[in-house]
Write an enzyme that holds these catalytic residues in place. Structure first.
Site, PDB file in Angstrom:
ATOM      1  N   LYS A 105       0.864  -1.184   0.000  1.00 57.48           N
ATOM      2  CA  LYS A 105       0.000   0.000   0.000  1.00 57.48           C
ATOM      3  C   LYS A 105       0.892   1.223   0.000  1.00 57.48           C
ATOM      4  O   LYS A 105       2.061   1.149   0.391  1.00 57.48           O
ATOM      5  CB  LYS A 105      -0.876   0.021   1.265  1.00 57.48           C
TER       6      LYS A 105
HETATM    7  N1  GLU Z   1      -7.174  -0.048  -3.345  1.00 60.96           N
HETATM    8  C1  GLU Z   1      -7.895  -1.233  -3.645  1.00 60.96           C
HETATM    9  C2  GLU Z   1      -7.959  -2.130  -2.429  1.00 60.96           C
HETATM   10  O1  GLU Z   1      -7.814  -1.690  -1.305  1.00 60.96           O
HETATM   11  C3  GLU Z   1      -7.392  -1.939  -4.892  1.00 60.96           C
HETATM   12  C4  GLU Z   1      -5.966  -2.361  -4.870  1.00 60.96           C
HETATM   13  C5  GLU Z   1      -5.484  -2.870  -6.207  1.00 60.96           C
HETATM   14  O2  GLU Z   1      -6.266  -2.937  -7.136  1.00 60.96           O
HETATM   15  O3  GLU Z   1      -4.290  -3.171  -6.286  1.00 60.96           O
HETATM   16  O4  GLU Z   1      -8.226  -3.292  -2.536  1.00 60.96           O
END
Ligand code: GLU
Length: 416
Positions: A105
């Site tokens: 993240k």
């Molecule tokens: N931000 C989204 C999540 O928390 C998608 C992450 C992604 O597609 O890599 O799942």
């Protein structure tokens, strides 16, 4: 810093799951920590000529099952601990739906509503350049999250490609379709939430089209979940954005509201044919299914007991605190956890990445069908684990996720 310690919350969920599978102490220590944390401070020349400094992060939690994957969040509350917790959840999420990724993240602590488009672009490009030492199409692939969107992903792809000297579409997912994005990606998280809600209704012996639904948050997840729930015949009685909520026990015309009022600074309160409620009141409305799709720690020890829904499907990451989980479980409320319910986004990201690597693109129906299939399979597996261990669904999802990651780590062995 979030007011709630989300990193401790993520670690406590891991400890709980670990007890069910007799996870080795050493492995528990490894999985409690992120693999790599990068913190950057970088300047941006604002439109008025002044220089502002921003703090950004990229955290990779685990890469045992494949490259790390996870969104980038632009929000004032972003900090290293929150980013680490979110990276950890991404590891379990990818494992729960069994796609070949680890978890990561990132984000920048910023209020994007204060930025002009040009400032947002400069901030994005500089941040992308700062984290380019860590990300890569085979190693760590960002995507959108709160405060970021297709355009932001497009700028990141361009910045990275400029440095590489050739176009690298697979460096991020959630891009505009014209730049190698996937059909169906924008809607995928909300779609997955509704598929999960329908599966849960099936197991509870409820007809989805007889349910009254409340959705907190009207961003990319909440607005799509509300619209698709309505399309599937449910009555959406409450919705909200960061400014407040709307309630109409007879149902809200979601498509009409989406067409008129969806924008990044919110504004659904301008719709007149409904009662206005605060975000706190919204969660406690009389309804059957509650979909928290805003930010973390919204359902906590002080409001969990007042929740009337019998089914909660988590569109957001970490919307329910462990204390609230306990209260809800004592009340017999089924909580479909974030790492299962909102995994549709990363599943479609996986499809996008596969398409980018192959330079071969799929039709929207194909994306939606494959997505629903993966979500249903993951739901069934988690449900089975829940019955087998006689536990709540979050713990069951964690057990599935942690088990898969632990197995990969054991099979790979510890280097050197
Ligand atoms: N931000 C989204 C999540 O928390 C998608 C992450 C992604 O597609 O890599 O799942």
């Amino acid at each position: 810093m979030s007011s709630y310690d989300v990193l401790e919350m993520a670690r406590s969920q891991l400890r709980t799951a670990a007890q069910y599978i007799d996870l080795d102490e050493g492995l528990l220590k490894v999985l409690s920590q992120p693999k790599t944390q990068l913190a950057v401070s970088f300047p941006v020349v604002m439109d008025n000529g002044e220089v502002e400094c921003f703090n950004g992060y990229r955290v990779q939690h685990n890469v045992s099952r494949g490259p790390s994957k996870g969104g980038l969040r632009f929000h004032p509350d972003v900090d290293l601990d929150e980013t680490t917790a979110l990276a950890m959840w991404m590891t379990w999420k990818c494992a729960v739906v069994d796609i070949p990724y680890g978890g990561a993240k990132g984000g920048v602590s910023v209020n994007t509503k204060r930025l002009s488009r040009r400032e947002l672009e400069k901030l994005t490009r500089r941040f992308a350049s700062e984290i380019s030492i860590l990300i890569g199409e085979r190693g760590d692939i960002p995507a959108p999250d709160i405060g970021t969107n297709q355009q932001v992903m497009g700028w990141i792809m361009d910045t990275y490609s400029m440095q590489a000297g050739y176009t690298v579409p697979g460096i991020v997912t959630g891009k505009p379709i014209s730049l190698g994005g996937s059909e169906g990606r924008i809607e995928a998280t909300g779609r997955g939430v509704v598929v999960s809600a329908m599966e849960a209704c099936d197991h509870l012996g409820l007809e989805f089209d007889e349910q009254r639904v409340v959705v907190q948050g009207f961003g990319n997840v909440g607005s799509v979940a509300a619209r698709l729930a309505r399309d599937e015949g449910a009555t959406v009685v409450g919705i909200s954005d960061h400014k407040g909520g709307l309630y109409n026990p007879k149902g809200l015309p979601i498509r009409q509201i989406c067409e008129k009022y969806t924008n990044f600074d919110g504004g659904i309160h301008r719709f007149e044919d409904a009662e206005t409620v605060t975000n706190e009141e919204l969660l406690e409305l009389d309804c059957d299914i509650l979909i928290p799709a805003a930010i973390s720690a919204q359902i906590h020890k002080d409001n969990a007991d007042n929740i009337k829904a019998k089914l909660i499907v988590e569109g957001a990451n970490g919307p329910t605190t462990p204390e609230a989980d306990q209260i809800l479980s004592d009340k017999g409320v089924l909580v479909v956890p974030d790492i299962l319910a909102n995994a549709g986004g990363v599943v479609a990201s996986y499809f996008e990445w596969v398409q980018d690597l192959q330079n071969f693109f799929w039709e929207e129906d194909e994306v939606n069908e494959r997505l629903a299939k993966i979500m249903r399979r993951a739901y069934a597996h988690v449900h089975h684990t829940m019955m087998h261990h006689k536990t709540d669904m979050r713990t069951a999802a964690m057990i599935n996720g942690v088990e898969r990651v632990a197995m990969a780590t054991i099979k790979r062995g510890i280097f050197p």
